[in-house]
Scaffold this active site. Sequence first.
Site, mmCIF file in Angstrom:
data_model
loop_
_atom_site.group_PDB
_atom_site.id
_atom_site.type_symbol
_atom_site.label_atom_id
_atom_site.label_comp_id
_atom_site.label_asym_id
_atom_site.label_seq_id
_atom_site.Cartn_x
_atom_site.Cartn_y
_atom_site.Cartn_z
ATOM 1 N N SER A 188 0.825 -1.214 0.000
ATOM 2 C CA SER A 188 0.000 0.000 0.000
ATOM 3 C C SER A 188 0.856 1.261 0.000
ATOM 4 O O SER A 188 0.508 2.257 0.618
ATOM 5 C CB SER A 188 -0.898 0.004 1.235
ATOM 6 O OG SER A 188 -0.080 -0.179 2.397
ATOM 7 N N LYS A 203 15.755 -1.220 -16.393
ATOM 8 C CA LYS A 203 15.555 0.185 -16.801
ATOM 9 C C LYS A 203 16.146 1.151 -15.772
ATOM 10 O O LYS A 203 16.631 2.226 -16.141
ATOM 11 C CB LYS A 203 14.067 0.482 -16.966
ATOM 12 C CG LYS A 203 13.329 0.358 -15.645
ATOM 13 C CD LYS A 203 11.957 0.962 -15.624
ATOM 14 C CE LYS A 203 11.491 1.020 -14.178
ATOM 15 N NZ LYS A 203 10.163 1.574 -13.979
#
Lengths: 348, 348
Positions: free
Chosen positions: A12, A206
């Site tokens: 969360s 990346k």
Amino acid sequence: MAQKLKVAIIGSGNWGSAISKIIGNNVKLHPDIFQEDVNMWVFQEQVDGKNLTDIINEKHENVKYLPGIPLPENIHAVSDVKETASGANILVFVLPHQFVYKVCESLKDVISPDCKAISLIKGLDFQDNNLTLFSEEIEKILGISCACLSGANIASEVAEEKFGETTIAAKTEEDGKIFEKLFHTPNFDVKIINDHVGVEVCGSLKNVIAIGAGICDGLDYGNNTKAAVIRRGLLEMRKFGKTFFGGVRTETFFESCGVADLITTCAGGRNRKVAAAFINSGKSIDEIEKEMLNGQKLQGTTTALEVHRFLESKNMTDEFPLMTAIYRIVYEGAPPELLAENLRTRKF
Amino acid sequence: MAQKLKVAIIGSGNWGSAISKIIGNNVKLHPDIFQEDVNMWVFQEQVDGKNLTDIINEKHENVKYLPGIPLPENIHAVSDVKETASGANILVFVLPHQFVYKVCESLKDVISPDCKAISLIKGLDFQDNNLTLFSEEIEKILGISCACLSGANIASEVAEEKFGETTIAAKTEEDGKIFEKLFHTPNFDVKIINDHVGVEVCGSLKNVIAIGAGICDGLDYGNNTKAAVIRRGLLEMRKFGKTFFGGVRTETFFESCGVADLITTCAGGRNRKVAAAFINSGKSIDEIEKEMLNGQKLQGTTTALEVHRFLESKNMTDEFPLMTAIYRIVYEGAPPELLAENLRTRKF
């Protein structure tokens, strides 16, 4: 469909909260497929003397990690991870990778065998000079199948419902259809593919390439060099996936998880920013991270280190000159000019 | 090699002057292959009451189009195009595309049949609802073979010798070797491939996609949308090449002329900038171009118009939703939101 699927979100933070907004709305749009109530595991913290879970359940907002964005009322914050996942048919893993093992171990006994998972975790797992994908680790520990999702998805923009795309690698066509219903919205365009290696390798590496883009910016090398770094990065990512994981497909690099996410990460993002500051500072990367990130570690530098150790153990650093240059500049004090040096005359 | 090759440069703008610096130096590095003296055609202009050709030949600097960069002394500015090309074995075409026909027609009689050409021209040629590549037009008119060069090459950065890469599509392996010697430097990394369609389609359509990136920026759509536009742009460029020209290769999009040049053009560049201003202005694109470009036309908007007319004649606008949205927003007053609208639910 006999049984309505119960969804649980494990995590969360900023991204987890943004995705909970989509999931909360989508389960209501497909009441024939999903149960309405969705548990979301929240690592308990105190905010202004109150439990974060209580705040989320009362205000329907994650005031700490995604302030200002209302969450659907059918998202229920739960502080106990076992309770969160209990009875779930779909587990959405969206938590920092260092917590994966502990959380999975604690879920082992409460997971039903027909449960499916999807991983939104970025990073590869390196242990004992071996590396694995988190979706595969989750599969191994929990004995269930695990898809993965990654794309050019800056969390705040997804939360604000700006248009974007994402990529989901699903293990079966049926899984793909369910995940598409769970995640797709008019402003979060889901594409289902079947190359989980490509999706996870892109999502992880990346960040290393973005360090290279930041070094470029720090040196004021200009747009041509930066474009070369991104392009070579794309090719080293593909080569890495092909060499060490087998099944990566070239088409995956044309998906949102591939070229699009790499572009976004190299244009903005904190990996790029911190690397540029590092070049201009004369300080060590540790010092800069402390100053700029409040003690947190960059994912890009950590992954660069782990990838380098792995490549060294395989005697293959020369095969990945860009990632090797990034490692040497960041960790071995090599001159930043090594970046362009290592791109020269290496035909990719 | 029996005969030393004489090189002539047809054009001397910003990009032509930058490339003349490389060519002038490289012919001296390979005296066994090339003649030292290189003619460069200059469209005659007066600068402070003097001929631009005289200034270039005396100061060895193109004070009008590439000020501050010394050019090699073996580059000779010539105002007569026939004289420039006379006796040349290699012609380097680097001029605005609207001049190609007139210049080629005037060269017809002075070109020896063993002469080779290389085109650095951006754009596709649209006539009578048909479209062709400039390298093929040059081949047709002059009856000689023509290669092409394109990449993430901002001219000023190339002139300053910042590291960058470029792509050359050569017709034979032998041609490739000669062009590599003519253009490659430690800071201008040449890769030879054999897909001239891919190179030229990328070099031309990237400007259209950059208009889309500018629309995104003008609307403050954010990084996720912009990454989606670039990604879809890459796919529409590929589809365009495959559909209308046959031989385009997927690997070409991983070259500097493909993804790298597209990234650079969508990050900076005037196509992007003018499109962003257009969105925020409420004025027509013609007015904005007049205000911002001193009456010059953008390559991206012009190409968008021509591509659209061509697609309409083929009844295929729906197959290229991104380029169609860009055209409609720029020329038909469609709401800018059409950009995201046309990306939604179209699976590429």
